[in-house]
Scaffold this motif. Structure first.
Motif, mmCIF file in Angstrom:
data_model
loop_
_atom_site.group_PDB
_atom_site.id
_atom_site.type_symbol
_atom_site.label_atom_id
_atom_site.label_comp_id
_atom_site.label_asym_id
_atom_site.label_seq_id
_atom_site.Cartn_x
_atom_site.Cartn_y
_atom_site.Cartn_z
ATOM 1 N N SER A 218 12.203 28.683 54.532
ATOM 2 C CA SER A 218 13.619 28.912 54.217
ATOM 3 C C SER A 218 14.159 27.787 53.359
ATOM 4 O O SER A 218 13.738 26.634 53.485
ATOM 5 C CB SER A 218 14.454 29.014 55.507
ATOM 6 O OG SER A 218 13.981 30.048 56.350
ATOM 7 N N HIS A 230 23.803 30.686 50.340
ATOM 8 C CA HIS A 230 22.957 31.576 51.131
ATOM 9 C C HIS A 230 21.697 30.838 51.557
ATOM 10 O O HIS A 230 21.290 29.856 50.939
ATOM 11 C CB HIS A 230 22.559 32.821 50.335
ATOM 12 C CG HIS A 230 23.675 33.785 50.104
ATOM 13 N ND1 HIS A 230 24.707 33.521 49.224
ATOM 14 C CD2 HIS A 230 23.925 35.019 50.631
ATOM 15 C CE1 HIS A 230 25.541 34.545 49.220
ATOM 16 N NE2 HIS A 230 25.086 35.461 50.064
ATOM 17 N N VAL A 232 17.729 31.659 51.930
ATOM 18 C CA VAL A 232 16.652 32.598 51.614
ATOM 19 C C VAL A 232 15.486 32.296 52.539
ATOM 20 O O VAL A 232 15.075 31.139 52.685
ATOM 21 C CB VAL A 232 16.205 32.484 50.148
ATOM 22 C CG1 VAL A 232 14.962 33.343 49.894
ATOM 23 C CG2 VAL A 232 17.321 32.918 49.220
ATOM 24 N N TYR A 241 11.092 38.710 51.451
ATOM 25 C CA TYR A 241 12.153 37.714 51.548
ATOM 26 C C TYR A 241 13.469 38.374 51.965
ATOM 27 O O TYR A 241 13.691 39.583 51.760
ATOM 28 C CB TYR A 241 12.330 36.952 50.234
ATOM 29 C CG TYR A 241 12.856 37.786 49.078
ATOM 30 C CD1 TYR A 241 14.224 37.959 48.877
ATOM 31 C CD2 TYR A 241 11.983 38.388 48.183
ATOM 32 C CE1 TYR A 241 14.708 38.713 47.825
ATOM 33 C CE2 TYR A 241 12.449 39.148 47.124
ATOM 34 C CZ TYR A 241 13.817 39.308 46.953
ATOM 35 O OH TYR A 241 14.283 40.064 45.911
ATOM 36 N N TRP A 243 17.896 37.246 52.546
ATOM 37 C CA TRP A 243 18.891 36.191 52.366
ATOM 38 C C TRP A 243 20.129 36.486 53.203
ATOM 39 O O TRP A 243 20.489 37.623 53.450
ATOM 40 C CB TRP A 243 19.245 35.999 50.891
ATOM 41 C CG TRP A 243 19.941 37.148 50.227
ATOM 42 C CD1 TRP A 243 21.278 37.379 50.163
ATOM 43 C CD2 TRP A 243 19.331 38.225 49.502
ATOM 44 N NE1 TRP A 243 21.552 38.525 49.454
ATOM 45 C CE2 TRP A 243 20.369 39.065 49.037
ATOM 46 C CE3 TRP A 243 18.004 38.556 49.202
ATOM 47 C CZ2 TRP A 243 20.112 40.209 48.291
ATOM 48 C CZ3 TRP A 243 17.764 39.696 48.466
ATOM 49 C CH2 TRP A 243 18.803 40.495 48.017
#
Length: 367
Positions: A218, A230, A232, A241, A243
């Motif tokens: 992350s 954000h 991810v 992935y 977010w």
């Protein structure tokens, strides 16, 4: 003395730290076989994680042109005095046989990934300091921008893919706000591969660490459409992935506390834990007035019982904050130099098949 029954031997050895298990290799062929068994290595690691038995804080420090690596083995116990144990040098040296200060120091399952750079060259090594084994790994080759811009940022995250029983290193570079490149290294294949279809256009990567938690790496990004922050997350097994928006947008940083992602603000000393995907809770908020002599504090790790969090301030001093009593106490770390980077490491037998580190008797063990 007769041999222990295999089941009893297995359970006894599970409770020993990795350093003692290395000594046990010479006891008998049966002990050696048990300790080298992959199922034993995994079981030993899982028990260590569940009981929080063999965690350490590794610190790479430099002061007056000297470089040293320290280990705090008892720091999880919520004490106010910690003694730093100087470690032998990791297996990375430049052409002059000097050990450069790491640009990246990240760990997973007892293996520390060290990245150093000199000029435009990068070197990588996977190192288990508990059992003195290492593996050098190749460097990625990122494509150059058509405009010949230099890399604006290189970020690396390291973690364990339990589905495929593989250790992986993710590399991210960006030349400008719109152009990102992603490559991932697999220890099993000993090679790097490009990753396509990652978030590029709408997200700008923030210069921060790439952290491993619960099978995913992350990092922080900023949505260029609404300028919101954000997180991810990139799943190592599926290469998918996701977010999520952060609970706040200003002065945001990322860390891992226990097994959970943590978003925190330095100056207000607030921290949020993500217990479920995209769901945040606020475990602590500290009054800045109580610590007015420093500019900021950041969380480092949770205590063994989970009731306190270890904080580090801008002066690189440590303190424990009690989450129940809402109180704090400073930690004395004798012998620790100024300017350091750190990583949390669970001591393990992982990488037992790696190359041994041979330290000549007439060489210093300091970095």
């Amino acid at each position: 003395m007769g041999e222990f029954p295999p089941e009893l031997l297995f359970e006894i050895l599970l409770r020993l730290p990795p350093e003692d298990l290395l000594r046990c290799l010479c006891v008998s062929k049966a002990w050696n076989t048990t300790i080298h068994d992959k199922n034993f290595i995994k079981s030993h690691l899982q028990r260590s994680i569940q009981t929080n038995s063999f965690g350490s804080l590794f610190v790479s420090a430099t002061f007056s042109c000297k470089k040293c690596l320290f280990k705090f083995s008892d720091i999880y116990n919520d004490g106010t005095r910690e003694r730093a144990m100087k470690m032998e040098q990791p297996p990375l040296q430049d052409a002059e046989s000097q050990t450069p200060f790491p640009s990246t120091l990240v760990s997973s399952n007892g293996i520390i990934c060290i990245r150093t750079e000199r000029d435009e060259d990068e070197d990588f090594v996977l190192w288990n300091p508990s059992i003195r084994k290492f593996k050098k790994i190749p460097s990625p080759t990122f494509e150059q921008s058509p405009s010949s811009d230099k890399h604006m940022y290189l970020g690396y995250g390291f973690g364990y893919d339990s589905t495929n029983d593989d250790y992986k290193l993710l590399g991210i570079t960006n030349f400008n706000m719109a152009m990102h490149q992603y490559q991932i290294y697999s220890l099993k294949s000993n090679s790097w591969r490009k990753i396509r279809n990652m978030p590029c256009d709408e997200f700008h990567m923030i210069v921060s660490r790439i952290l491993f938690s619960n099978g995913a790496l992350s990092w922080l990004t900023q949505n260029m459409l609404d300028i919101k922050m954000h997180v991810v997350t990139f799943e190592l097994a599926s290469k998918k992935y996701h977010w999520f928006p952060t609970p706040v947008d200003e002065n945001v940083h990322i860390e891992v506390l226990g097994d959970s992602l943590c978003i925190f603000r330095l100056r207000t000393i607030d921290a949020w834990i993500m217990k479920e995907r995209g769901s945040w809770t606020l475990p602590y908020s500290i009054e800045q007035a109580a610590m007015s002599w420093v500019s900021w504090w950041e969380p480092v790790l949770l205590s063994k019982n989970g009731g306190s969090v270890l904080l580090m301030n801008d002066l690189q001093k440590f303190a424990w904050f009690d989450l129940v009593k809402n109180s704090w106490k400073e930690v004395e770390t004798a012998g620790l130099y100024l300017h350091f980077i750190y990583t949390i490491c669970m001591r393990s037998l992982c990488l037992l098949d790696g190359d041994p580190i041979i330290v000549e008797s007439n060489k210093s063990l300091s970095l």
